[in-house]
Motif scaffolding. Structure first.
Motif, PDB file in Angstrom:
ATOM      1  N   TRP A 177      61.525  68.386  97.605  1.00 28.04           N
ATOM      2  CA  TRP A 177      61.867  67.787  98.735  1.00 28.04           C
ATOM      3  C   TRP A 177      63.760  67.012  98.896  1.00 28.04           C
ATOM      4  O   TRP A 177      63.670  66.928  97.276  1.00 28.04           O
ATOM      5  CB  TRP A 177      61.207  66.826  99.232  1.00 28.04           C
ATOM      6  CG  TRP A 177      61.304  65.648  98.286  1.00 28.04           C
ATOM      7  CD1 TRP A 177      61.084  64.554  98.542  1.00 28.04           C
ATOM      8  CD2 TRP A 177      59.927  65.014  97.419  1.00 28.04           C
ATOM      9  NE1 TRP A 177      61.124  63.380  97.898  1.00 28.04           N
ATOM     10  CE2 TRP A 177      60.041  64.136  96.939  1.00 28.04           C
ATOM     11  CE3 TRP A 177      58.647  65.616  97.224  1.00 28.04           C
ATOM     12  CZ2 TRP A 177      59.561  63.328  96.175  1.00 28.04           C
ATOM     13  CZ3 TRP A 177      57.879  65.481  96.398  1.00 28.04           C
ATOM     14  CH2 TRP A 177      58.381  64.129  95.909  1.00 28.04           C
ATOM     15  N   CYS A 178      64.074  66.525  99.563  1.00 23.63           N
ATOM     16  CA  CYS A 178      65.389  65.786  99.898  1.00 23.63           C
ATOM     17  C   CYS A 178      64.809  64.788  99.898  1.00 23.63           C
ATOM     18  O   CYS A 178      64.430  64.919 101.130  1.00 23.63           O
ATOM     19  CB  CYS A 178      66.266  66.790 100.941  1.00 23.63           C
ATOM     20  SG  CYS A 178      68.118  66.230  99.891  1.00 23.63           S
ATOM     21  N   ARG A 183      70.364  63.639 101.740  1.00 29.22           N
ATOM     22  CA  ARG A 183      70.193  64.335 102.644  1.00 29.22           C
ATOM     23  C   ARG A 183      71.697  64.852 103.101  1.00 29.22           C
ATOM     24  O   ARG A 183      71.242  65.288 104.961  1.00 29.22           O
ATOM     25  CB  ARG A 183      68.730  64.602 103.573  1.00 29.22           C
ATOM     26  CG  ARG A 183      68.499  63.535 104.203  1.00 29.22           C
ATOM     27  CD  ARG A 183      68.037  62.302 105.390  1.00 29.22           C
ATOM     28  NE  ARG A 183      67.745  61.629 105.510  1.00 29.22           N
ATOM     29  CZ  ARG A 183      68.457  61.434 106.421  1.00 29.22           C
ATOM     30  NH1 ARG A 183      69.169  62.206 107.120  1.00 29.22           N
ATOM     31  NH2 ARG A 183      68.482  60.162 107.608  1.00 29.22           N
ATOM     32  N   LEU A 190      71.604  69.396  99.563  1.00 28.94           N
ATOM     33  CA  LEU A 190      71.520  69.999 101.336  1.00 28.94           C
ATOM     34  C   LEU A 190      72.094  72.145 100.672  1.00 28.94           C
ATOM     35  O   LEU A 190      70.836  72.543 100.930  1.00 28.94           O
ATOM     36  CB  LEU A 190      71.906  69.524 102.163  1.00 28.94           C
ATOM     37  CG  LEU A 190      71.770  70.179 103.270  1.00 28.94           C
ATOM     38  CD1 LEU A 190      71.199  69.335 104.582  1.00 28.94           C
ATOM     39  CD2 LEU A 190      72.328  71.984 103.980  1.00 28.94           C
ATOM     40  N   LEU A 193      69.058  72.947  98.146  1.00 32.98           N
ATOM     41  CA  LEU A 193      68.176  73.601  98.806  1.00 32.98           C
ATOM     42  C   LEU A 193      67.885  74.629  99.900  1.00 32.98           C
ATOM     43  O   LEU A 193      67.321  75.333 100.190  1.00 32.98           O
ATOM     44  CB  LEU A 193      67.407  72.425  99.479  1.00 32.98           C
ATOM     45  CG  LEU A 193      66.741  71.183  98.142  1.00 32.98           C
ATOM     46  CD1 LEU A 193      66.171  70.389  99.363  1.00 32.98           C
ATOM     47  CD2 LEU A 193      65.743  71.902  97.536  1.00 32.98           C
ATOM     48  N   ARG A 194      69.413  74.261 100.507  1.00 37.24           N
ATOM     49  CA  ARG A 194      68.997  75.758 101.763  1.00 37.24           C
ATOM     50  C   ARG A 194      69.475  77.502 101.297  1.00 37.24           C
ATOM     51  O   ARG A 194      68.501  77.814 101.362  1.00 37.24           O
ATOM     52  CB  ARG A 194      70.807  75.507 102.491  1.00 37.24           C
ATOM     53  CG  ARG A 194      70.517  74.958 103.719  1.00 37.24           C
ATOM     54  CD  ARG A 194      71.969  74.892 104.236  1.00 37.24           C
ATOM     55  NE  ARG A 194      72.893  75.052 103.388  1.00 37.24           N
ATOM     56  CZ  ARG A 194      73.565  75.763 103.958  1.00 37.24           C
ATOM     57  NH1 ARG A 194      73.667  76.980 105.456  1.00 37.24           N
ATOM     58  NH2 ARG A 194      74.890  76.629 103.816  1.00 37.24           N
ATOM     59  N   ILE A 200      60.298  73.837 101.279  1.00 40.47           N
ATOM     60  CA  ILE A 200      60.541  72.777 101.116  1.00 40.47           C
ATOM     61  C   ILE A 200      60.829  71.176 101.745  1.00 40.47           C
ATOM     62  O   ILE A 200      60.960  71.396 103.805  1.00 40.47           O
ATOM     63  CB  ILE A 200      62.558  72.523 101.153  1.00 40.47           C
ATOM     64  CG1 ILE A 200      62.742  73.382 102.312  1.00 40.47           C
ATOM     65  CG2 ILE A 200      62.899  73.419  99.675  1.00 40.47           C
ATOM     66  CD1 ILE A 200      64.318  73.172 102.619  1.00 40.47           C
ATOM     67  N   VAL A 202      62.586  67.113 103.664  1.00 40.93           N
ATOM     68  CA  VAL A 202      63.698  66.873 104.436  1.00 40.93           C
ATOM     69  C   VAL A 202      62.544  65.051 104.192  1.00 40.93           C
ATOM     70  O   VAL A 202      61.888  64.887 105.145  1.00 40.93           O
ATOM     71  CB  VAL A 202      64.152  66.730 104.772  1.00 40.93           C
ATOM     72  CG1 VAL A 202      64.356  67.045 105.734  1.00 40.93           C
ATOM     73  CG2 VAL A 202      65.965  66.063 104.745  1.00 40.93           C
ATOM     74  N   PHE A 220      68.411  73.490 107.646  1.00 39.89           N
ATOM     75  CA  PHE A 220      67.914  73.732 105.910  1.00 39.89           C
ATOM     76  C   PHE A 220      67.291  75.265 106.223  1.00 39.89           C
ATOM     77  O   PHE A 220      66.530  76.287 105.477  1.00 39.89           O
ATOM     78  CB  PHE A 220      66.847  72.075 106.140  1.00 39.89           C
ATOM     79  CG  PHE A 220      67.071  71.547 105.027  1.00 39.89           C
ATOM     80  CD1 PHE A 220      67.238  71.612 103.990  1.00 39.89           C
ATOM     81  CD2 PHE A 220      66.469  70.633 105.439  1.00 39.89           C
ATOM     82  CE1 PHE A 220      67.647  71.111 102.777  1.00 39.89           C
ATOM     83  CE2 PHE A 220      67.628  69.578 103.989  1.00 39.89           C
ATOM     84  CZ  PHE A 220      67.886  69.797 102.917  1.00 39.89           C
ATOM     85  N   ASN A 221      66.528  75.379 107.537  1.00 40.67           N
ATOM     86  CA  ASN A 221      66.317  76.908 108.219  1.00 40.67           C
ATOM     87  C   ASN A 221      66.372  77.361 109.237  1.00 40.67           C
ATOM     88  O   ASN A 221      65.600  77.405 110.544  1.00 40.67           O
ATOM     89  CB  ASN A 221      64.198  76.119 108.296  1.00 40.67           C
ATOM     90  CG  ASN A 221      63.345  77.196 108.671  1.00 40.67           C
ATOM     91  OD1 ASN A 221      63.493  77.973 108.786  1.00 40.67           O
ATOM     92  ND2 ASN A 221      62.235  76.127 109.683  1.00 40.67           N
ATOM     93  N   LEU A 229      60.013  74.668 106.099  1.00 42.92           N
ATOM     94  CA  LEU A 229      60.095  73.165 106.178  1.00 42.92           C
ATOM     95  C   LEU A 229      59.184  71.788 107.029  1.00 42.92           C
ATOM     96  O   LEU A 229      59.017  71.923 107.951  1.00 42.92           O
ATOM     97  CB  LEU A 229      61.350  72.827 106.898  1.00 42.92           C
ATOM     98  CG  LEU A 229      62.221  71.558 107.040  1.00 42.92           C
ATOM     99  CD1 LEU A 229      62.509  70.675 106.032  1.00 42.92           C
ATOM    100  CD2 LEU A 229      63.598  71.796 108.017  1.00 42.92           C
TER     101      LEU A 229
END
Length: 367
Positions: A177-178, A183, A190, A193-194, A200, A202, A220-221, A229
């Motif tokens: 997690w961020c 974030r 970010l 993690l992308r 993941i 946040v 992210f998604n 997410l």
């Protein structure tokens, strides 16, 4: 965690994914670069992957060898978890054996043993009906690891490409997690993690506005993949009731798929008699607010994010264990944030199970 998972699954009637912040949580975000005690000021403790918790100039010097030690410690912990989860210890036939000795005479320990005996009776009934109670599904358990994606040099060294799909995965944990501090849309965390295929999360607080949240979720998604997410909400009970509905509605209107999780710990930290602590009543109040808002909005509460230990510590005030502010010094063992002890954690698990049971019964009545 095995006990808590059983309580929520059995009492709430829902499947439970057990996810521990373990085998890799050795880096810690800090609000300030320096820490001061009395007249002495030293660099902040940034987790065992970086420097030591002891308040000495020598301990606070960053040491890259700590990364190697952290990796070896994580590998050993994973092997231990693998052995317990697949070697029979996590089987339903052993639920009574999970109870901790110091919990045996507590109210929560007694309630847990009631559930354990009911599970034993259910297994006996299944066996009498000819169902194989020795099947792997009843004698093993899944336990996943997670931590905050903070130390990017460490995380990138453990990222691998899956040769069958071409996707990259951060192999330091199943789930990353961020944090609230890292974030930002134009920051490296970010972007990293992308690019990995892990599920993941946040963290968001009351400082988040709906427009920024939507932009962040899409970053992210972008393919809106279910399960990709998790939005971890940390606000404090009163602020959550004020701000969370707007975030829920915005995500709902945008047609985005996320899992909502409550972090009732980080919005309820305070200092009492020189100790960083949390009050059980405030933690429970935020979980209550989390469920209440979801009930009002017709959305789904997806999980709870707790800081806890199985040890009999006195780091959080209140709850059935009756920890007072004067008890903090007796068994305050944490180097980082204050944790719920086993009795406080089980008490919350029973509350979560009761809310899930109420939701299930309400849904049945509406159908």
């Amino acid at each position: 965690m095995l006990q808590m998972g059983l309580i929520v699954a059995f009492g709430g009637g829902v499947p439970v994914i057990k996810l521990g912040r373990i085998a890799g949580q050795y880096a810690k975000p800090r609000s300030g670069d320096m820490e001061k005690i009395g007249d002495v000021e030293l660099p902040s403790y940034r987790g065992d992957n970086v420097n030591g918790a002891e308040f000495t100039p020598e301990a606070r010097i960053p040491d890259p060898q700590r990364l190697i030690k952290g990796y070896n410690q994580s590998a050993a912990t994973l092997n231990l978890i693998r052995g317990f989860s697949s070697g029979g210890y996590g089987g339903l036939s052993r639920v009574a054996a999970w109870n901790l000795d110091f919990m045996a005479k507590s109210k929560e320990g007694s309630h847990y043993m009631d559930i354990a005996h009911r599970v034993d009776e259910a297994l006996s009934f299944m066996s009498a009906c000819g169902i194989d109670v020795n099947s792997p599904s009843l004698n093993t358990t899944d336990f996943y690891t997670s931590h905050e994606c903070l130390h990017l040099d460490y995380e990138t060294c453990l990222t691998r490409e899956d040769s069958t799909t071409g996707k990259h995965y951060d192999c330091s944990a199943h789930y990353l997690w961020c944090g609230e501090r890292t974030r930002q849309l134009d920051h490296a965390h970010l972007e990293f993690l992308r690019g990995v295929g892990n599920p993941i999360g946040v963290k968001v607080s009351d400082k988040s506005n709906p427009e920024d949240l939507i932009t962040m979720i899409k970053a992210f998604n972008p393919d809106n993949v279910p399960g990709r997410l998790t939005i971890i909400v940390r606000m404090g009970a009163q602020k959550l009731r004020q701000h969370f509905p707007k975030l829920l509605q915005a995500v709902k209107d945008a047609g985005l798929v996320v899992t909502w999780q409550s972090d009732p710990m980080h919005g309820n930290t305070e200092t009492v008699q020189g100790y960083k602590t949390r009050r059980y009543e405030n933690v429970r109040a935020e979980i209550e607010a989390f469920f209440d808002v979801h009930d009002q909005m017709g959305t789904v509460p997806g999980g709870i994010h707790l800081e806890m230990t199985g040890d009999n510590v006195t780091e959080c005030i209140g709850g059935g264990s009756n920890v007072e502010s004067t008890d903090l010094e007796s068994r305050y063992h944490t180097h980082c944030d204050p944790r719920l002890n086993a009795e406080q954690a089980l008490e919350l698990a029973f509350y979560v199970a009761s809310r899930l049971r109420s939701r299930r019964m309400a849904a049945q009545l509406n159908n």
